[in-house]
Design a protein around this motif. Sequence first.
Motif, PDB file in Angstrom:
ATOM      1  N   VAL A 573       0.861  -1.181   0.000  1.00  0.00           N
ATOM      2  CA  VAL A 573       0.000   0.000   0.000  1.00  0.00           C
ATOM      3  C   VAL A 573       0.900   1.234   0.000  1.00  0.00           C
ATOM      4  N   PHE A 574       0.574   2.221  -0.839  1.00  0.00           N
ATOM      5  CA  PHE A 574       1.460   3.372  -0.933  1.00  0.00           C
ATOM      6  C   PHE A 574       0.683   4.646  -1.229  1.00  0.00           C
ATOM      7  N   LEU A 575       1.290   5.744  -0.847  1.00  0.00           N
ATOM      8  CA  LEU A 575       0.748   7.080  -1.057  1.00  0.00           C
ATOM      9  C   LEU A 575       1.584   7.767  -2.111  1.00  0.00           C
ATOM     10  N   ARG A 576       0.924   8.455  -3.047  1.00  0.00           N
ATOM     11  CA  ARG A 576       1.636   9.181  -4.100  1.00  0.00           C
ATOM     12  C   ARG A 576       1.161  10.629  -4.118  1.00  0.00           C
ATOM     13  N   VAL A 577       2.115  11.552  -3.989  1.00  0.00           N
ATOM     14  CA  VAL A 577       1.831  12.982  -4.097  1.00  0.00           C
ATOM     15  C   VAL A 577       2.326  13.445  -5.462  1.00  0.00           C
ATOM     16  N   HIS A 578       1.407  13.845  -6.318  1.00  0.00           N
ATOM     17  CA  HIS A 578       1.773  14.282  -7.659  1.00  0.00           C
ATOM     18  C   HIS A 578       2.350  15.693  -7.602  1.00  0.00           C
TER      19      HIS A 578
END
Length: 657
Positions: A573-578
Amino acid sequence: MASTTGSGKSRFNPPVFYSATGFLLLLVAFASLAPDTADRVFLALQDFIVHNLSWYYVLVVALILMAVGLIAISSLGDIKLGPEHASPDYSYASWFAMLFSAGMGIGLLFFGVAEPVMHYLEPPEGTTGTADAAEHAMVLTFFHWGLHAWAIYAIVALILAYFSYRHKLPLTLRSALYPLMGERIYGPIGHAVDVFAIVGTVCGVATTLGYGVLQINAGLNHLLGLPVSVGVQIGLIVLTTILATISVVAGLDRGIKLLSQLNMSLAAILLLLVLLLGSTVYLLQAFVQNLGSYLSVLVSRTFNLYAYAPTDWLGGWTILYWGWWMSWSPFVGLFIARISRGRTIREFVVGALLVPALVTLLWMTVFGNSAIHMILDQGMTALGDVVRRDQSVALFVFLEQFPFAALFSTIGVIMVVVFFVTSADSGAMVVNMLSSHGRDDTPVWQRIFWSGLIGAVAIALLLAGGLGSLQTATIASALPFSAILIVASYGLITALRRELARRTAQSAPIAPISATNPVPWQRRLRNLIRLPDREEVREYLQETGEPALREFAAEMNKNGLDVEVLEGEQDYVFLRVHQGDEVDFVYGLHPKAHTKPDAVPDSEENPTEASDTYCRAEVYLREGGQDYDVMGWTREQLLTDILAQYERHLQFLHSVR
């Protein structure tokens, strides 16, 4: 875009696949149906390059060698070709065998005897028949087959491996232009670059295969009396193509790797036999002296254009070699990149530049010096006459001078065949990847198609007499590719410097875990001693890890940032900040299994069935695993860690603006 699901469905890139196939058919038709015209056109282009752009080729190759060396010895060499947690896919022995076989294994058999003798008989300066001419011949041979050739392969492989394994770009030649073009590599220009690489690879491998059967035929004629004829040569191409197809269908691990290991084993046996049965002490002395002479003139020889004493020798040898290595580099470089994931850049340069160059120079000394010794000191002038007349039989005439000549020649023929099969199957694998978005898990028919096409092109050109035309065209193709290579090399160095800046920004210790609502020390101690299994880590990620990521994402969204939480394979599970046009921030949590230390007690519930592994909830960033465990941390502590890593990311973006 072609479908990527289902083992039997096509996975090729239609614009690349169909354009490359059509262009190849037109080019082969031109070289086959009008070989004289093709010869004139391509030779005129080659003459133009030799007479007007020799300085450019020399300068490009010199810059490439310097770039590879400086990258390796600088702090950039610590960067890994892949995520930080990645480990090499192949052992040193398998890796070296494959890159050496694809790089120039067959060339050593064809030119190991012939080139030193030719330089000795017809030196660019000085007179033949002297010890100085012999030493000079070996220096020239070292120059053409040493560091410069492998540096060209290495820089292409570095560019492709770095952008593919570090930045998740496709493992195709278009990715080399990413620093210059960005996402536009997925458009028409990217398609054109991959088509260029496919055409160059198929033409290069096919012409080498066509010329190679001449040497195989000559060896079989020497060994078994098999007649030298076009019919026999076509049969040999068909046999080689069938073997290559079987190998490429079997895959990298079961086909190409095994054949490469066989190649290296046979090469080592033949090398040792010639060394031990020949003038052993003389050859060892010659190797050390050749190496010293080569290194002592490396700079002056690199930039020598004979400007004050013009000669056709430069264009007929050095410039053609530089063009040939560059024209082959998309194929060899992509193949080396495919097998080099998980190695640091410094390790890669040592393994793909210094070691193969050293082995190549040892081979050239053992075979080349032995042949020159026979002519210069033992009066075997007939060997020189054979080399002048027909280079394809030089190896076998040379081997006849040793005891057990039949055994030597048999090993030589087998090596030539296996080396050609390895070149053909690795070429088919590379072309298949170039036409399939960089993937090699393609349907069997696609691999058979490209392997068969290479064989068909070789047969058509052999019958029509167009091999020379296509070889000249392939070498001339190095001119546009050299420009791509210089731009891509600059892009690689720029990207590596950014990567180093990121490391500097992240070199500070991880921010202290928040003291708010700390985990009781007794619970942390229990986690350390008992060690959780995968199910416990999965449960922790579901109940604490993912909610923390979603809470952080929600707060970022409130502030107008584009943030998402995604789930990957194997409970990742991961978070991505564009970050728009800049590098995105990624923070992921992943269960990772490890072997339990011996000091850990067995499972209390059922000691006899206790697992030998345990799991950690490890943090992964965009550049790979960070090798620390957050299992048991509270949501507040996780949020503090995410914020600390995001602060570092912003510092990295600030440092590279």
